[in-house]
Motif scaffolding. Structure first.
Motif, PDB file in Angstrom:
ATOM      1  N   ARG A  48      23.719  46.063  44.509  1.00 13.67           N
ATOM      2  CA  ARG A  48      24.042  44.807  45.189  1.00 13.67           C
ATOM      3  C   ARG A  48      22.949  43.761  45.033  1.00 13.67           C
ATOM      4  N   ALA A  49      21.709  44.132  45.352  1.00 12.85           N
ATOM      5  CA  ALA A  49      20.623  43.154  45.296  1.00 12.85           C
ATOM      6  C   ALA A  49      20.395  42.669  43.869  1.00 12.85           C
ATOM      7  N   ALA A  50      20.432  43.598  42.916  1.00 14.23           N
ATOM      8  CA  ALA A  50      20.194  43.219  41.517  1.00 14.23           C
ATOM      9  C   ALA A  50      21.293  42.289  41.023  1.00 14.23           C
ATOM     10  N   TRP A  51      22.549  42.594  41.380  1.00 13.73           N
ATOM     11  CA  TRP A  51      23.626  41.744  40.888  1.00 13.73           C
ATOM     12  C   TRP A  51      23.615  40.372  41.573  1.00 13.73           C
ATOM     13  N   ARG A  52      23.279  40.314  42.858  1.00 12.08           N
ATOM     14  CA  ARG A  52      23.160  39.012  43.522  1.00 12.08           C
ATOM     15  C   ARG A  52      22.109  38.150  42.818  1.00 12.08           C
ATOM     16  N   GLU A  53      20.993  38.770  42.458  1.00 13.65           N
ATOM     17  CA  GLU A  53      19.934  38.029  41.785  1.00 13.65           C
ATOM     18  C   GLU A  53      20.388  37.572  40.403  1.00 13.65           C
ATOM     19  N   THR A  54      21.065  38.458  39.671  1.00 18.26           N
ATOM     20  CA  THR A  54      21.583  38.089  38.354  1.00 18.26           C
ATOM     21  C   THR A  54      22.594  36.960  38.470  1.00 18.26           C
ATOM     22  N   HIS A  55      23.520  37.108  39.412  1.00 15.42           N
ATOM     23  CA  HIS A  55      24.580  36.115  39.554  1.00 15.42           C
ATOM     24  C   HIS A  55      24.020  34.741  39.912  1.00 15.42           C
ATOM     25  N   SER A  93      38.256  30.844  26.792  1.00 14.90           N
ATOM     26  CA  SER A  93      39.279  29.851  27.128  1.00 14.90           C
ATOM     27  C   SER A  93      39.105  29.437  28.588  1.00 14.90           C
ATOM     28  N   PRO A  94      39.546  28.255  28.973  1.00 13.67           N
ATOM     29  CA  PRO A  94      39.400  27.829  30.378  1.00 13.67           C
ATOM     30  C   PRO A  94      39.965  28.832  31.383  1.00 13.67           C
ATOM     31  N   PRO A  95      41.174  29.399  31.167  1.00 11.87           N
ATOM     32  CA  PRO A  95      41.663  30.380  32.146  1.00 11.87           C
ATOM     33  C   PRO A  95      40.771  31.620  32.238  1.00 11.87           C
ATOM     34  N   ARG A  96      40.290  32.096  31.076  1.00 11.65           N
ATOM     35  CA  ARG A  96      39.445  33.294  31.124  1.00 11.65           C
ATOM     36  C   ARG A  96      38.103  32.985  31.774  1.00 11.65           C
ATOM     37  N   ARG A  97      37.600  31.769  31.552  1.00 10.25           N
ATOM     38  CA  ARG A  97      36.340  31.389  32.181  1.00 10.25           C
ATOM     39  C   ARG A  97      36.487  31.405  33.703  1.00 10.25           C
ATOM     40  N   LEU A  98      37.587  30.876  34.192  1.00 11.35           N
ATOM     41  CA  LEU A  98      37.829  30.881  35.637  1.00 11.35           C
ATOM     42  C   LEU A  98      37.949  32.308  36.157  1.00 11.35           C
ATOM     43  N   GLY A  99      38.668  33.148  35.397  1.00 13.76           N
ATOM     44  CA  GLY A  99      38.835  34.537  35.813  1.00 13.76           C
ATOM     45  C   GLY A  99      37.520  35.294  35.853  1.00 13.76           C
ATOM     46  N   MET A 100      36.672  35.074  34.838  1.00 12.09           N
ATOM     47  CA  MET A 100      35.383  35.753  34.803  1.00 12.09           C
ATOM     48  C   MET A 100      34.479  35.275  35.936  1.00 12.09           C
ATOM     49  N   ALA A 107      31.635  37.189  40.813  1.00 13.43           N
ATOM     50  CA  ALA A 107      31.058  36.825  42.109  1.00 13.43           C
ATOM     51  C   ALA A 107      30.665  38.094  42.864  1.00 13.43           C
ATOM     52  N   PRO A 108      29.501  38.111  43.520  1.00 13.04           N
ATOM     53  CA  PRO A 108      29.048  39.339  44.197  1.00 13.04           C
ATOM     54  C   PRO A 108      30.072  39.937  45.151  1.00 13.04           C
ATOM     55  N   ALA A 109      30.750  39.106  45.932  1.00 12.31           N
ATOM     56  CA  ALA A 109      31.737  39.643  46.877  1.00 12.31           C
ATOM     57  C   ALA A 109      32.877  40.325  46.136  1.00 12.31           C
ATOM     58  N   ARG A 155      31.753  43.695  44.531  1.00 11.84           N
ATOM     59  CA  ARG A 155      31.677  44.813  45.474  1.00 11.84           C
ATOM     60  C   ARG A 155      33.024  45.507  45.609  1.00 11.84           C
ATOM     61  N   LEU A 156      34.108  44.720  45.549  1.00 11.59           N
ATOM     62  CA  LEU A 156      35.447  45.301  45.652  1.00 11.59           C
ATOM     63  C   LEU A 156      35.884  45.926  44.326  1.00 11.59           C
ATOM     64  N   LEU A 157      35.628  45.223  43.224  1.00 11.21           N
ATOM     65  CA  LEU A 157      36.109  45.683  41.920  1.00 11.21           C
ATOM     66  C   LEU A 157      35.419  46.954  41.450  1.00 11.21           C
ATOM     67  N   ARG A 158      34.190  47.177  41.902  1.00 11.83           N
ATOM     68  CA  ARG A 158      33.523  48.384  41.428  1.00 11.83           C
ATOM     69  C   ARG A 158      34.216  49.642  41.942  1.00 11.83           C
ATOM     70  N   HIS A 159      34.946  49.533  43.069  1.00  4.36           N
ATOM     71  CA  HIS A 159      35.718  50.691  43.551  1.00  4.36           C
ATOM     72  C   HIS A 159      36.887  50.987  42.620  1.00  4.36           C
ATOM     73  N   ALA A 160      37.298  49.983  41.844  1.00  2.59           N
ATOM     74  CA  ALA A 160      38.366  50.179  40.863  1.00  2.59           C
ATOM     75  C   ALA A 160      37.791  50.481  39.477  1.00  2.59           C
ATOM     76  N   GLY A 161      36.467  50.613  39.393  1.00  2.57           N
ATOM     77  CA  GLY A 161      35.833  50.978  38.129  1.00  2.57           C
ATOM     78  C   GLY A 161      35.518  49.817  37.209  1.00  2.57           C
ATOM     79  N   TYR A 162      35.462  48.590  37.751  1.00  3.56           N
ATOM     80  CA  TYR A 162      35.201  47.428  36.906  1.00  3.56           C
ATOM     81  C   TYR A 162      33.799  47.484  36.294  1.00  3.56           C
ATOM     82  N   ASP A 163      32.836  47.978  37.051  1.00  2.00           N
ATOM     83  CA  ASP A 163      31.478  48.090  36.513  1.00  2.00           C
ATOM     84  C   ASP A 163      31.439  49.061  35.339  1.00  2.00           C
ATOM     85  N   ARG A 164      32.218  50.124  35.422  1.00  6.03           N
ATOM     86  CA  ARG A 164      32.259  51.088  34.315  1.00  6.03           C
ATOM     87  C   ARG A 164      32.990  50.502  33.102  1.00  6.03           C
ATOM     88  N   PHE A 165      33.996  49.667  33.372  1.00  3.08           N
ATOM     89  CA  PHE A 165      34.701  48.991  32.285  1.00  3.08           C
ATOM     90  C   PHE A 165      33.748  48.076  31.514  1.00  3.08           C
TER      91      PHE A 165
END
Length: 462
Positions: free
Chosen positions: A272-279, A306-313, A318-320, A323-333
């Motif tokens: 959490r702290a490292a990603w907040r600092e990176t973000h 592309s503009p839509p992908r930039r918005l999605g990324m 975002a840190p908040a 925190r939710l997506l990592r439970h779905a394995g986004y960090d591993r992706f």
């Protein structure tokens, strides 16, 4: 060229030195005051082996001035530079009776604590690597204009006797002095400055795909030797290379590295702290990045979007949300994506040092380290001087790679957590403690370079 003008030019070039998150955590003080020049001359004269003044990467130097007004390179508080009547910086006799030469100039390389990354203990090492790289490029740019570094001393706790380190109230309170340089007039080969400016300007991280073609072994050998071609090391007259360079080119080695990235590469997103600092260093767009003069845009992280992908990324990173997506394995992706890029790269490079036996990581015995000797450290934790020296070597390597048409993409996450770093060193049979690990190859597409702060922000008269 007058030193004032040479320093302005050199600072503009060195501003493009590599730094984690493009945070630019360096500062440079130019000794123009008579008392500061006496202090600098005395410290260099006292820098004899046996009087070690080292500091750990996360340590603090004694005697930092508090509440000090800043004096940028443009002049003193009243706008008048500290110069003798003949136009040279004023100098007076040092405590030993020695007179600082008016033909020499003194610079103090510092770590700007207000700009350092702090979320992880390993960031302390990264900040010193950045400062060492900045100092190396600065020294090369000055040498190319006829001002060669001919004296270096590491500054640690007690080096200034507990007094404000340099310049009294003019020394920025957030700056921790790291090393002192003496520069003297010397011949400069024609064309060196233009070549250096071009190479430094072309050097930047490329996170895109690399061509699969193998890198010629002769090129790799020249890159390995470039780590010892340092302006700071020549001034220090340090024996041997400060780091060992290991190129990973075999399929089994690259596969092992990719597996480590796939397994551990999500740590940066899950912490959490490292990603907040990176973000906090991810800028919304080019305009915001230009205003800030630091950090990076999504385009510098992921290439053209592309503009839509930039918005999605932006929403996903975002840190908040993370925190939710990592439970779905986004960090591993994300880690698997990085691992795929590593696997398809023709090579990787590790810069290592090993102080467990007093060596400098090059296979040669190290000497007991004194204030002017940045090499040699006991145990597994490098001291600040060793890391600064390694940062200078890293700058030399990266510039040599750029001249060879190669690009780099650091894989820092494998070195930012002690257990992961240990696993990486064992699995890859590295020759010592790893301080830098990166993909290496020929770029398929160009990546945009990041913005930089004005060089004046990192320069002060002291």
């Amino acid at each position: 060229m007058a030193f004032h003008d040479a320093l302005q030019v050199a600072a503009a070039i060195a501003a493009r030195a590599p730094s984690s998150h493009n945070c630019q955590p360096w500062g440079v003080g130019w000794a123009t005051d008579a008392a500061t020049r006496r202090t600098a001359a005395a410290l260099l004269a006292a820098g004899e082996p046996g009087d070690r003044a080292a500091v750990s990467p996360d340590g603090r130097s004694a005697g930092t001035a508090a509440g000090a007004p800043d004096v940028r390179l443009g002049g003193t508080p009243d706008g008048t530079p500290d110069r003798a009547p003949d136009g040279t910086p004023d100098g007076a006799s040092a405590g030993s009776g020695r007179v600082p030469s008016r033909r020499s100039e003194y610079l103090v390389l510092a770590l700007d604590r207000a700009r350092e990354l702090t979320a992880l203990p390993a960031h302390a090492t990264e900040m010193l690597l950045s400062c060492g790289s900045h100092g190396e490029i600065l020294a090369r740019a000055l040498a190319a204009q006829g001002w060669r570094a001919d004296g270096v001393r590491l500054l640690g706790p007690g080096a200034t006797g507990g007094a404000p380190p340099f310049g009294g109230d003019r020394w920025p309170r957030a700056w921790e002095p790291l090393c002192l340089l003496r520069l003297s007039p010397a011949p400069a080969p024609p064309g060196d400055l233009a070549a250096l400016r071009e190479t430094v300007g072309a050097r930047h991280t490329n996170r895109g795909p690399y061509r699969p073609e193998a890198i010629d072994p002769g090129v790799l050998a020249r890159l390995a030797s470039s780590a010892a071609e340092s302006a700071l090391l020549r001034a220090q007259q340090a024996p041997g290379a400060p780091v060992a360079v290991r190129h990973l080119v075999g399929a089994p080695e690259r596969a092992a590295l990719a597996e480590l990235v796939a397994r551990h590469g999500g740590r940066d997103f899950a912490h959490r702290a490292a990603w907040r600092e990176t973000h906090a260093y991810i800028r919304r767009d080019e305009a915001e990045a230009a205003r800030a003069g630091d950090g990076f845009t999504l385009g510098q992280l992921f290439g053209e979007l592309s503009p839509p992908r930039r918005l999605g990324m932006r929403a996903a990173l975002a840190p908040a949300t993370m925190r939710l997506l990592r439970h779905a394995g986004y960090d591993r992706f994300l880690a698997r994506q990085l691992a795929a890029a590593v696997r398809r790269s023709p090579a990787a490079v590790a810069l290592c040092f090993d102080g467990s036996d007093g060596s400098d990581g090059s296979g040669r015995p190290g000497n007991p380290a004194g204030p002017g000797d940045f090499g040699g450290f006991g145990g597994r934790t490098p001291d600040a001087g060793s890391v600064l020296r390694a940062g200078a070597a890293l700058a030399g390597y990266w510039l040599a790679a750029t001249r060879a048409g190669l690009v780099l993409h650091p894989v820092s996450v494998l070195l930012q957590h002690e257990d992961v770093r240990d696993a990486c060193e064992r699995r890859l049979a590295l020759p010592g403690r790893a301080l830098f690990l990166s993909r290496l190859g020929y770029a398929v597409t160009a990546f945009p370079s990041s913005h930089r702060r004005s060089p004046s922000h990192a320069l002060r008269r002291v």
